[in-house]
Design an enzyme around this catalytic site. Structure first.
Site, PDB file in Angstrom:
ATOM      1  N   TRP B 304     -92.490  19.542 -68.127  1.00  0.00           N
ATOM      2  CA  TRP B 304     -92.593  18.473 -67.117  1.00  0.00           C
ATOM      3  C   TRP B 304     -91.626  18.764 -65.965  1.00  0.00           C
ATOM      4  O   TRP B 304     -91.950  18.537 -64.801  1.00  0.00           O
ATOM      5  CB  TRP B 304     -92.237  17.116 -67.745  1.00  0.00           C
ATOM      6  N   HIS B 305     -90.456  19.282 -66.318  1.00  0.00           N
ATOM      7  CA  HIS B 305     -89.458  19.528 -65.279  1.00  0.00           C
ATOM      8  C   HIS B 305     -89.787  20.736 -64.421  1.00  0.00           C
ATOM      9  O   HIS B 305     -89.391  20.797 -63.264  1.00  0.00           O
ATOM     10  CB  HIS B 305     -88.062  19.696 -65.903  1.00  0.00           C
ATOM     11  N   GLY B 306     -90.479  21.688 -64.985  1.00  0.00           N
ATOM     12  CA  GLY B 306     -90.796  22.845 -64.163  1.00  0.00           C
ATOM     13  C   GLY B 306     -91.716  23.810 -64.878  1.00  0.00           C
ATOM     14  O   GLY B 306     -91.628  23.982 -66.100  1.00  0.00           O
TER      15      GLY B 306
END
Lengths: 352, 445
Positions: B304-306
């Site tokens: 989700w973050h990257g």
């Protein structure tokens, strides 16, 4: 009740600052020595337009200069930073931090050797490296660039003879708020260079003119704990002197006092940055000619050469490509001087 | 548009509040919806169509889910809802693993509004909320400029009642919102941005001490930057009558990784817990399955973050630590007061190296290279930035909040507080002007 008062006051404050900012039109941010962001044509579908609008409103913020000063000062008094954006104060002078870049120095040496061997192999070429003012002050930042590092590399690899001037300079040869040297402190430097070239130096009677107060490039990044500078220039006999600027295709002044209100007041000297200048002096008929490859330090030094040479051609290879040198038809009977400040030598990536 | 800009504070927000105050009844939501779409369009231009597409699709699809409450219908809706996110965020990453270079610009905040929109579909399916009967009201919820591009991820049920009813300016709430907004602005402009500048200034050096300073300051910067955005979002919500849930609770003061993640980006953790972890069986299953559930959730959290392998490693790192804590470490940690704080800070600092550096393993190895630990430049910068680091660490503990609450008992404190609001606002504006463009770090997610 007090909450209503706070909310009303805050609303008024935001409203007032917003409206005043809209009426705060400026072309130049003199404190930061740059042009203010311009708002181009209205182009709402282009995200770049909105980015420009952000920058425009920030640049024209009504108390921008005060805000910048508070910002800098709080870094000193709130966080006790030792420098602000690489600028620190010592002995009443501002210094910037620069670290030694051996590769950049090599790049400059390579380019200079190539230039001398390609275009001027039958002419006398010389090199002058100008120390930073940091070299005349006790070391503050441990890894700060020192002139000795550059000089050793130049001594080892440069194919041209070097003219030493470091012994003629001291801390007060430089502006307090800028990296550059002061013209009024350069008479001996000019004399040393001209005589080292084997030419005759015309000694000037040093009469100074005050062009006004000068806040140098380091001032806006400082903690504001230093005095301002005064910008002086040496009053010369300029009768018969012409300075042709190739880029402008026009004659420009040796000293342009109107530059004092421009983003960079140092542009007073020889019209600031320019790719190619040709300085001629009708009064001088000694056959002495000079070609100078230079950076901004030479702008204040070269006026002191004017009464010693018939003709001086001045090139700045940051703005003029070496590949176009042949088009200039440079004097083939002139001596060639390369003169650069340590900052430029250590950051020679801009050399074209 | 970023909150910490002259444009937002002195023009956009001022105009929106003015129009909102003028608007009557349900028109207020129309004002907020229009303002939010302009806010997004300001930075993203044509990408706004994606936001509008997600808005329209989930609004009408939720009505379909209410009519045909079947898993397949929900699954199809969630997949379609996530399609833009998968395309814009993950296609480059997926194709890169097959040696294909394909680049596409990531629309701002797409992870946030996609998760928010999908939660709405799931909640309608679960009958936790009714599908909204007004596109304007639902649009106000999904696109509200206060939290559109960097969270918190708000579930519809949190503000369903508020968004559906007619709201008024309440002096107490607007005042609280102002305090919260100014606090966030100060955290972002004075602390986070200054930490960012310090990091960029020293990043040319590579002694162990410098690398430790960078690692510590990066964690602090991320915390201040992101929690500042959440503060401002919560404050802006209060301006317009919305009560968003807290997104941070002094996470760096936690005593275990599990507790850290219960205090950091709480809305994301809650989303994964409610929509992935619990449906998978959570902890009420065999150990092997529980471990699988945790690793899956943390891999997804990393992604989700990257869209990069270092984020996957980052997620797995925390997943493994949480499993270790759950099965062995946690009991021991509770018996180690003070040391458990040091443990937490250590594993967080190391963990976020994966977050911030693609060459994380090499970076971590250099952190422990005793032969190159200290040089004169690193001592210079340590001295220069020590107060900034100490202030940032103290500010990340509950100490300031506790002192503030104690001071609040003093009858004249409200006047001091009023003055403080203006002083801190002025100081934050001076930093905002001084630093120019300074987007929030979490915008890239």
């Amino acid at each position: 009740m007090y909450k209503k008062v706070v909310l009303c006051l805050m609303s008024l404050l935001v409203l007032a600052l917003g409206i005043l900012t809209l009426f705060n039109q400026k072309e130049i941010l003199s404190f930061e020595r740059r042009k203010a962001q311009d708002l181009g044509d209205f182009a709402p579908l282009d995200p770049a337009y909105w980015e420009d609008l952000d920058a425009y409103l920030s640049d024209h913020f009504i108390f921008r200069e005060t805000a910048l000063k508070i910002n800098n000062l709080s870094k000193k008094y709130l966080f006790a930073f030792k420098d602000n954006d690489g600028v620190y104060t010592k002995q009443g002078y501002l210094f910037d931090i620069l670290t030694y870049d051996e590769a950049a120095v090599d790049h400059l040496i390579l380019k200079t050797n190539e230039l001398a061997n390609t275009y001027f192999k039958d002419q006398d070429c010389y090199f002058v490296a100008i120390p930073r003012k940091n070299d005349y002050s006790e070391r503050y930042f441990p890894d700060d660039l020192r002139f000795a590092d550059i000089k050793k590399q130049l001594d080892d690899k440069l194919s041209l003879p070097m003219i030493a001037i470091a012994d003629l300079l001291s801390l007060d040869s430089y502006y307090k708020t800028d990296i550059h040297w002061r013209q009024e402190a350069l008479s001996k430097v000019a004399e040393r260079i001209v005589e080292s070239l084997g030419d005759t130096y015309h000694r000037e009677d040093v009469k100074l003119q005050n062009a006004g107060t000068f806040y140098g490039a380091l001032y806006a990044r400082s903690f504001f704990d230093t005095a301002k500078d005064e910008l002086y220039y040496v009053d010369l006999d300029l009768n018969g002197v012409k300075v042709f600027d190739l880029e402008k295709d026009a004659y420009v002044k040796v000293y342009d006092e109107s530059a004092i209100t421009s983003p960079d007041a140092y542009d007073l000297f020889l019209d600031g940055p320019s790719a190619y200048l040709k300085i001629t002096n009708e009064k001088v008929n000694n056959g002495q000619k000079l070609i100078v490859f230079r950076d901004s330090f030479a702008s204040s030094l070269l006026p002191l050469f004017i009464n010693s040479y018939e003709e001086i051609e001045v090139l700045d290879l940051r703005y003029y490509s070496e590949s176009l040198l042949d088009e200039l038809e440079l004097a083939s009977d002139a001596k060639v001087l390369f003169i650069y400040g340590s900052e430029f030598i250590n950051q020679s990536g801009a050399l074209r | 548009m970023v909150f910490s800009s002259v444009t937002f504070i002195f023009y956009f927000l001022a105009i929106v509040i003015f129009l909102y105050a003028l608007a009557k009844g349900k028109v207020k939501n129309a004002v907020l919806l229009g303002a939010s779409l302009f806010f997004y369009f300001y930075g993203e231009g044509r990408m706004t169509l994606i936001l509008v597409g997600v808005l329209l699709f989930t609004y009408y699809y939720a009505k379909l889910i209410e009519l045909k409450r079947k898993r397949l219908v929900l699954a199809l809706g969630v997949i379609i809802c996530f399609t833009p996110l998968i395309y814009y965020k993950y296609s480059s990453f997926i194709l890169a693993n097959f040696g294909i270079v394909y680049r596409v610009a990531l629309p701002l905040g797409i992870s946030f509004f996609s998760f928010q929109a999908s939660s709405y579909l799931i909640d309608v399916y679960r009958k936790d909320v009714k599908a909204s009967s007004s596109l304007v009201n639902y649009g106000t919820y999904l696109t509200f400029f206060g939290q559109l591009v960097a969270g918190p991820i708000v579930r519809y049920e949190t503000i369903a009642q508020e968004v559906e009813r007619v709201r008024r300016f309440e002096v107490d709430e607007v005042y609280t919102g102002l305090k919260r907004f100014v606090l966030g602005l100060a955290k972002k402009c004075i602390i986070a941005n200054t930490l960012g500048l310090a990091i960029s200034e020293i990043s040319a050096y590579d002694s162990g001490l410098i690398l430790w300073m960078i690692a510590v300051m990066e964690v602090l910067q991320l915390y201040y930057d992101f929690s500042a955005y959440s503060d401002m979002a919560i404050g802006l919500g209060l301006f317009f009558g919305f009560h968003f849930l807290e997104n941070f609770d002094h996470p760096l003061f936690a005593t275990s990784v599990r507790s850290f993640w219960q205090r950091w980006h709480i809305s994301l953790g809650t989303w994964f817990k409610d929509y992935v972890y619990f449906p998978l069986g959570g902890s009420r299953c065999k150990s092997a399955r529980h471990i699988f559930n945790l690793l899956l959730v943390w891999t997804m959290t990393g992604l989700w973050h990257g869209a990069a392998w270092n984020f996957v490693l980052w997620g797995l790192y925390f997943g493994i630590l949480i499993i270790l804590e759950r099965y062995t470490l946690l009991k021991r940690l509770t018996k180690l007061p003070y040391l458990n704080h040091i443990y937490l800070l250590f594993v967080i600092i190391i963990g976020f190296v994966f977050f911030n550096h693609e060459n994380a393993f090499e970076y971590i190895a250099r952190l422990f290279d005793l032969d190159h630990m200290v040089d004169p430049a690193s001592l210079y910068y340590l001295e220069s930035y020590s107060l900034l680091i100490v202030f940032s660490l103290i500010g990340a503990t509950p100490l300031i909040k506790k002192l503030y609450q104690k001071a609040g008992a003093w009858s004249y404190f409200k006047y001091v507080e009023a003055v403080l609001i203006f002083v801190v606002f002025g100081l934050a504006i001076s930093y905002l002007i001084g630093l120019g463009f300074n987007p929030f770090l979490y915008f890239r997610f």
